[in-house]
Design a protein around this motif. Structure first.
Motif, PDB file in Angstrom:
ATOM      1  N   PRO A   5       0.825  -1.217   0.000  1.00 39.48           N
ATOM      2  CA  PRO A   5       0.000   0.000   0.000  1.00 39.48           C
ATOM      3  C   PRO A   5       0.852   1.257   0.000  1.00 39.48           C
ATOM      4  O   PRO A   5       1.982   1.260   0.495  1.00 39.48           O
ATOM      5  N   ILE A   6       0.302   2.332  -0.566  1.00 33.34           N
ATOM      6  CA  ILE A   6       0.979   3.629  -0.526  1.00 33.34           C
ATOM      7  C   ILE A   6       1.096   4.062   0.935  1.00 33.34           C
ATOM      8  O   ILE A   6       0.119   3.989   1.689  1.00 33.34           O
ATOM      9  N   PRO A   7       2.264   4.511   1.379  1.00 33.44           N
ATOM     10  CA  PRO A   7       2.451   4.810   2.801  1.00 33.44           C
ATOM     11  C   PRO A   7       1.796   6.117   3.219  1.00 33.44           C
ATOM     12  O   PRO A   7       1.282   6.886   2.402  1.00 33.44           O
ATOM     13  N   ALA A   8       1.854   6.362   4.514  1.00 32.79           N
ATOM     14  CA  ALA A   8       1.334   7.611   5.065  1.00 32.79           C
ATOM     15  C   ALA A   8       2.177   8.781   4.578  1.00 32.79           C
ATOM     16  O   ALA A   8       3.299   8.619   4.084  1.00 32.79           O
ATOM     17  N   LEU A   9       1.631   9.977   4.734  1.00 28.54           N
ATOM     18  CA  LEU A   9       2.294  11.163   4.225  1.00 28.54           C
ATOM     19  C   LEU A   9       3.528  11.566   5.035  1.00 28.54           C
ATOM     20  O   LEU A   9       4.271  12.456   4.626  1.00 28.54           O
ATOM     21  N   ASN A  10       3.741  10.913   6.174  1.00 33.31           N
ATOM     22  CA  ASN A  10       4.919  11.227   6.983  1.00 33.31           C
ATOM     23  C   ASN A  10       6.033  10.216   6.766  1.00 33.31           C
ATOM     24  O   ASN A  10       6.874   9.992   7.631  1.00 33.31           O
ATOM     25  N   ALA A  11       6.070   9.603   5.593  1.00 35.11           N
ATOM     26  CA  ALA A  11       7.077   8.591   5.300  1.00 35.11           C
ATOM     27  C   ALA A  11       8.450   9.235   5.092  1.00 35.11           C
ATOM     28  O   ALA A  11       8.575  10.403   4.718  1.00 35.11           O
ATOM     29  N   ALA A  12       9.478   8.446   5.353  1.00 33.04           N
ATOM     30  CA  ALA A  12      10.852   8.762   4.967  1.00 33.04           C
ATOM     31  C   ALA A  12      11.323   7.596   4.109  1.00 33.04           C
ATOM     32  O   ALA A  12      11.249   6.440   4.533  1.00 33.04           O
TER      33      ALA A  12
END
Length: 239
Positions: A5-12
């Motif tokens: 899945p596409i990760p959360a917007l706070n990904a690094a």
């Protein structure tokens, strides 16, 4: 194969290069970089506040040249070198310098490679013997480096059709941990994508820090699927 899945917007993002973002080639100098890749990396960095890093076995300058130096961080030589000088506004200190192998070792390894049909690849803090063209000579090449490194501050790590001599105690996981201590990576959810045995160190570090990691071909069939996933993340961030 279901894509992660596409990760959360706070990904690094911590991304391997060969085999993950670019296809493996018969020789390290024969890889073909997709023309859209530098722009994609720049867009991701812009939309993730700079929290994007290439974590690769390549040398620093080679990795920069292949990706056309986007404004991201680089962890080169399997995490031995961490450089964020291209990342705007970031103040990420370099890691303490590791030992450098003696020049005599480099000369011996280069001579061994020439005598056995291998490819010798020098790096700042180590070197590699590539045996893709003569896979039957791989075990002997690894044993040659193991004997050289025995009882020293260096280790030998396997890779795709290669054996690499490099300093003890430094790997892609140590690079991830170092970057995650500093802005813009600190406080984000780390995600590592790789394909090789050396990438597992980075994946494990991300898991320890509350993130996750993915491997080719287990989670992605190949680099093109990774590209599509990253494009999806860039689009979501733009929206």
């Amino acid at each position: 194969m279901p894509i992660p899945p596409i990760p959360a917007l706070n990904a690094a993002l911590f991304l391997d290069l060969d085999g993950t973002l670019i296809e493996i080639a018969p020789r390290p100098d024969a890889v073909v970089v997709p023309p859209f890749l530098p722009g994609l990396l720049a867009r991701l960095a812009d939309r993730l506040g700079g929290a994007v890093a290439i974590v690769t076995g390549r040398g620093l300058e080679v990795a920069r040249d292949l990706t056309q130096s986007p404004p991201i961080a680089f962890a080169a030589e399997h995490g031995t070198i961490v450089d964020a000088s291209l990342l705007p506004g970031a103040v990420i200190p370099p890691m303490p310098p590791p030992p450098t192998p003696p020049q005599a070792w480099r000369e011996q390894a280069a001579a061994y490679a020439a005598a056995h049909g291998l490819l010798f690849e020098p790096k700042k803090y180590g070197f590699v013997l590539h045996f893709r063209a003569v896979p039957e000579r791989g075990p002997a090449a690894a044993a040659f480096l193991q004997a050289m490194a025995a009882g020293t501050a260096f280790q030998v790590m396997p890779a795709h059709a290669a054996a690499e001599l490099r300093p003890h105690g430094l790997d892609k996981g140590s690079a991830v941990r170092w970057l995650m201590r500093h802005a813009p990576f600190a406080g984000r959810q780390p995600i590592f994508i790789g394909d090789d045995v050396t990438d597992q160190f980075g994946i494990d570090a991300c898991a320890e820090l509350g993130g996750t990691g993915y491997r080719i071909p287990t989670d992605f069939p190949g680099p093109s699927a990774v590209h599509g996933w990253l494009e999806g993340l860039a689009g979501r961030l733009a929206a």
